[in-house]
Write a protein that holds these residues in place. Structure first.
Motif, PDB file in Angstrom:
ATOM      1  N   HIS A  27     111.913   2.934  18.333  1.00 15.92           N
ATOM      2  CA  HIS A  27     112.645   2.640  16.866  1.00 15.92           C
ATOM      3  C   HIS A  27     113.001   1.289  16.715  1.00 15.92           C
ATOM      4  N   GLY A  28     113.577   1.179  15.566  1.00 15.61           N
ATOM      5  CA  GLY A  28     113.862  -0.140  15.033  1.00 15.61           C
ATOM      6  C   GLY A  28     115.509  -0.415  15.347  1.00 15.61           C
ATOM      7  N   PHE A  29     115.878  -1.688  14.759  1.00 13.43           N
ATOM      8  CA  PHE A  29     117.391  -1.953  14.866  1.00 13.43           C
ATOM      9  C   PHE A  29     118.206  -1.818  13.656  1.00 13.43           C
ATOM     10  N   PRO A  30     119.177  -1.434  13.779  1.00 15.13           N
ATOM     11  CA  PRO A  30     120.064  -0.785  14.952  1.00 15.13           C
ATOM     12  C   PRO A  30     120.117   0.523  14.937  1.00 15.13           C
ATOM     13  N   GLY A  89     105.603   2.000  16.207  1.00 14.90           N
ATOM     14  CA  GLY A  89     106.897   1.207  16.058  1.00 14.90           C
ATOM     15  C   GLY A  89     107.480   1.112  14.510  1.00 14.90           C
ATOM     16  N   LEU A  90     108.528   1.073  14.472  1.00 16.91           N
ATOM     17  CA  LEU A  90     109.296   0.764  13.214  1.00 16.91           C
ATOM     18  C   LEU A  90     109.923  -0.620  13.268  1.00 16.91           C
ATOM     19  N   SER A  91     109.581  -1.357  12.602  1.00 18.12           N
ATOM     20  CA  SER A  91     110.285  -2.686  12.213  1.00 18.12           C
ATOM     21  C   SER A  91     110.545  -3.335  13.636  1.00 18.12           C
ATOM     22  N   MET A  92     111.798  -3.305  14.192  1.00 17.89           N
ATOM     23  CA  MET A  92     111.760  -3.990  15.799  1.00 17.89           C
ATOM     24  C   MET A  92     110.952  -3.472  16.609  1.00 17.89           C
ATOM     25  N   GLY A  93     110.598  -2.117  16.516  1.00 18.96           N
ATOM     26  CA  GLY A  93     109.944  -1.205  17.184  1.00 18.96           C
ATOM     27  C   GLY A  93     108.308  -1.779  17.084  1.00 18.96           C
ATOM     28  N   GLY A  94     108.090  -2.147  15.855  1.00 21.77           N
ATOM     29  CA  GLY A  94     106.655  -2.836  15.722  1.00 21.77           C
ATOM     30  C   GLY A  94     106.661  -3.908  16.355  1.00 21.77           C
ATOM     31  N   TYR A  95     107.729  -5.005  16.502  1.00 19.58           N
ATOM     32  CA  TYR A  95     107.622  -6.384  17.208  1.00 19.58           C
ATOM     33  C   TYR A  95     107.394  -5.966  18.719  1.00 19.58           C
ATOM     34  N   ILE A  96     108.033  -4.776  19.141  1.00 17.56           N
ATOM     35  CA  ILE A  96     107.890  -4.415  20.654  1.00 17.56           C
ATOM     36  C   ILE A  96     106.628  -3.969  20.788  1.00 17.56           C
ATOM     37  N   GLY A 128     120.312 -16.502  10.564  1.00 20.66           N
ATOM     38  CA  GLY A 128     121.126 -15.619  10.200  1.00 20.66           C
ATOM     39  C   GLY A 128     121.601 -14.643  11.328  1.00 20.66           C
ATOM     40  N   ARG A 129     120.385 -14.465  12.143  1.00 16.77           N
ATOM     41  CA  ARG A 129     120.747 -13.615  13.213  1.00 16.77           C
ATOM     42  C   ARG A 129     121.866 -14.074  14.040  1.00 16.77           C
ATOM     43  N   TYR A 130     121.822 -15.499  14.297  1.00 18.32           N
ATOM     44  CA  TYR A 130     123.024 -15.969  15.302  1.00 18.32           C
ATOM     45  C   TYR A 130     124.222 -15.927  14.564  1.00 18.32           C
ATOM     46  N   ALA A 147     125.737  -4.369   6.244  1.00 25.69           N
ATOM     47  CA  ALA A 147     124.652  -5.290   5.556  1.00 25.69           C
ATOM     48  C   ALA A 147     123.390  -4.586   5.528  1.00 25.69           C
ATOM     49  N   MET A 148     123.052  -3.701   6.635  1.00 20.50           N
ATOM     50  CA  MET A 148     121.745  -3.295   6.778  1.00 20.50           C
ATOM     51  C   MET A 148     121.434  -1.665   5.781  1.00 20.50           C
ATOM     52  N   LEU A 149     122.451  -0.896   5.686  1.00 22.64           N
ATOM     53  CA  LEU A 149     122.445   0.321   5.342  1.00 22.64           C
ATOM     54  C   LEU A 149     121.722   0.475   3.931  1.00 22.64           C
ATOM     55  N   LYS A 151     119.516  -1.200   2.747  1.00 21.37           N
ATOM     56  CA  LYS A 151     118.302  -1.697   2.822  1.00 21.37           C
ATOM     57  C   LYS A 151     117.491  -0.927   3.395  1.00 21.37           C
ATOM     58  N   MET A 152     117.754   0.396   4.115  1.00 19.84           N
ATOM     59  CA  MET A 152     117.219   1.364   4.564  1.00 19.84           C
ATOM     60  C   MET A 152     116.488   2.471   3.833  1.00 19.84           C
ATOM     61  N   LEU A 153     117.509   2.850   2.925  1.00 19.26           N
ATOM     62  CA  LEU A 153     116.890   3.917   2.073  1.00 19.26           C
ATOM     63  C   LEU A 153     116.754   3.534   0.830  1.00 19.26           C
ATOM     64  N   ALA A 183     117.059 -11.155  20.830  1.00 17.93           N
ATOM     65  CA  ALA A 183     115.474 -10.794  21.068  1.00 17.93           C
ATOM     66  C   ALA A 183     114.619 -10.782  19.787  1.00 17.93           C
ATOM     67  N   MET A 184     115.268 -10.394  18.865  1.00 11.83           N
ATOM     68  CA  MET A 184     114.350 -10.583  17.591  1.00 11.83           C
ATOM     69  C   MET A 184     114.345 -12.192  17.084  1.00 11.83           C
ATOM     70  N   ALA A 185     115.421 -12.906  17.165  1.00 17.02           N
ATOM     71  CA  ALA A 185     115.380 -14.138  16.853  1.00 17.02           C
ATOM     72  C   ALA A 185     114.173 -15.017  17.650  1.00 17.02           C
ATOM     73  N   PRO A 210     112.769  -3.385   1.375  1.00 18.85           N
ATOM     74  CA  PRO A 210     113.127  -4.809   1.122  1.00 18.85           C
ATOM     75  C   PRO A 210     113.392  -5.535   2.399  1.00 18.85           C
ATOM     76  N   ILE A 211     113.030  -5.066   3.409  1.00 17.33           N
ATOM     77  CA  ILE A 211     112.908  -5.837   4.812  1.00 17.33           C
ATOM     78  C   ILE A 211     111.695  -6.426   5.059  1.00 17.33           C
ATOM     79  N   THR A 212     110.728  -5.389   4.995  1.00 18.47           N
ATOM     80  CA  THR A 212     109.142  -5.825   5.413  1.00 18.47           C
ATOM     81  C   THR A 212     108.749  -5.182   4.124  1.00 18.47           C
ATOM     82  N   ALA A 236     112.246   3.201   1.206  1.00 22.71           N
ATOM     83  CA  ALA A 236     112.424   1.865   1.523  1.00 22.71           C
ATOM     84  C   ALA A 236     112.128   1.572   2.947  1.00 22.71           C
ATOM     85  N   HIS A 237     113.305   1.047   3.824  1.00 18.83           N
ATOM     86  CA  HIS A 237     112.751   0.720   5.021  1.00 18.83           C
ATOM     87  C   HIS A 237     112.267   1.767   6.174  1.00 18.83           C
ATOM     88  N   LEU A 238     113.210   2.874   6.063  1.00 19.89           N
ATOM     89  CA  LEU A 238     113.042   3.908   7.031  1.00 19.89           C
ATOM     90  C   LEU A 238     112.102   4.970   6.224  1.00 19.89           C
TER      91      LEU A 238
HETATM   92  C1  MLT Z   1     114.638  -3.218  12.048  1.00 11.89           C
HETATM   93  O1  MLT Z   1     114.725  -2.469  11.224  1.00 11.89           O
HETATM   94  O2  MLT Z   1     114.075  -3.011  13.233  1.00 11.89           O
HETATM   95  C2  MLT Z   1     115.151  -4.716  11.837  1.00 11.89           C
HETATM   96  O3  MLT Z   1     115.631  -4.740  10.073  1.00 11.89           O
HETATM   97  C3  MLT Z   1     114.059  -5.714  12.072  1.00 11.89           C
HETATM   98  C4  MLT Z   1     114.574  -7.033  11.621  1.00 11.89           C
HETATM   99  O4  MLT Z   1     115.729  -7.107  11.395  1.00 11.89           O
HETATM  100  O5  MLT Z   1     113.546  -7.928  11.930  1.00 11.89           O
END
Ligand code: MLT
Length: 258
Positions: A27-30, A89-96, A128-130, A147-149, A151-153, A183-185, A210-212, A236-238
């Motif tokens: 899964h992604g963040f958070p 992997g979705l978003s952060m899940g993809g990074y993983i 921005g992360r810090y 901040a994120m909700l 952008k999710m849908l 970790a993402m930063a 809008p995020i990726t 959108a993101h999800l």
């Molecule tokens: C996520 O959905 O995992 C995050 O938006 C990823 C990110 O902030 O880069």
């Protein structure tokens, strides 16, 4: 905040259901494993669905990098005697998933990348992360949820889905959120890896993410040797939650190859 050592890492809460080729959903963040609820309808695969440390029903752990999450996922497979698997992997899940490919490509039979990107953070994104870490320390996880909700849908998402996502995000622990932001930063750029990923990859993106955004997905699909790109209309993101039928159709087609 408690200081933790890697060997203190608790076993992650995991759903393990179905039979067939193992498919690990990251899964992604958070968020948490609950984002994959509709994907569990897909038959013919063994779904392995962890809550990453500090999210869902998993206790926080000593996570300092995206590689630490990757190691935790690989350890989960070791514990279950699974040598090779499909990963999603979705978003952060993809990074993983990229970190898993970097450390153990031979264990990856195929990959589903949803609403993610291969690039590392820009300096601005990292800053921005810090800043967010500081705000979370002052005001709690609600800062990230607010901040994120949006952008999710998409604005057209049904209110019960919006509430479900809000609830999933709000259940994240402060320690888990801070660890993930850090970790993402500091994650590596996975661009150099793409051309060496010689297995089937399904790249999925919501047309209104809008995020990726779709441009990220198009760039990854173009660089991967064996990729199929699916742009999901009205998501959108999800994308997997907002347009579960469409995403499941693409995943069912994809897993037929294994
Ligand atoms: C996520 O959905 O995992 C995050 O938006 C990823 C990110 O902030 O880069």
């Amino acid at each position: 905040m408690t200081s933790r050592k890697w060997h203190d890492c608790p076993i992650m809460n995991v759903t393990d259901q179905g039979s067939g080729t193992p498919l690990v959903w990251v899964h992604g963040f958070p968020l948490s494993s609950r984002i994959w609820e509709r994907q569990l309808e897909i038959t013919g695969v063994r779904h392995i669905v962890p809550d990453l440390p500090g999210f869902g029903r998993s206790e926080p752990a000593a996570i300092e990098s995206i590689d630490d999450y990757a190691r935790a996922v690989l350890r989960l497979l070791d514990e279950r005697g699974i040598e090779r698997a499909l990963f999603a992997g979705l978003s952060m899940g993809g990074y993983i998933c990229f970190a898993i490919a970097q450390m153990a490509m031979e264990r990856m039979q195929g990959l589903i990348l949803l609403d993610t990107k291969e690039k590392a953070d820009t300096d601005e994104a990292r800053k921005g992360r810090y800043d967010t870490i500081e705000k979370v320390g002052q005001k709690g996880v609600g800062v990230v949820v607010a901040a994120m909700l949006p952008k999710m849908l998409t604005p057209a998402a049904p209110p019960d889905l919006v509430e479900a996502v809000r609830e999933i995000m709000s259940s994240a622990s402060e320690e888990g959120v801070v660890a993930a932001l850090r970790a993402m930063a500091t994650r590596a750029d996975a661009s150099p890896l793409l051309h060496s990923m010689h297995f089937p990859v399904l790249v999925v993106v919501g047309d209104q993410d809008p995020i990726t955004p779709p441009a990220d997905a198009e760039r990854m699909a173009a660089a991967l040797p064996d990729a199929k790109l699916v742009v999901v209309a009205g998501a959108a993101h999800l994308s997997n939650m907002e347009k579960a039928e469409e995403v499941n159709r693409a995943v069912r087609e994809f897993v037929k190859r294994f």
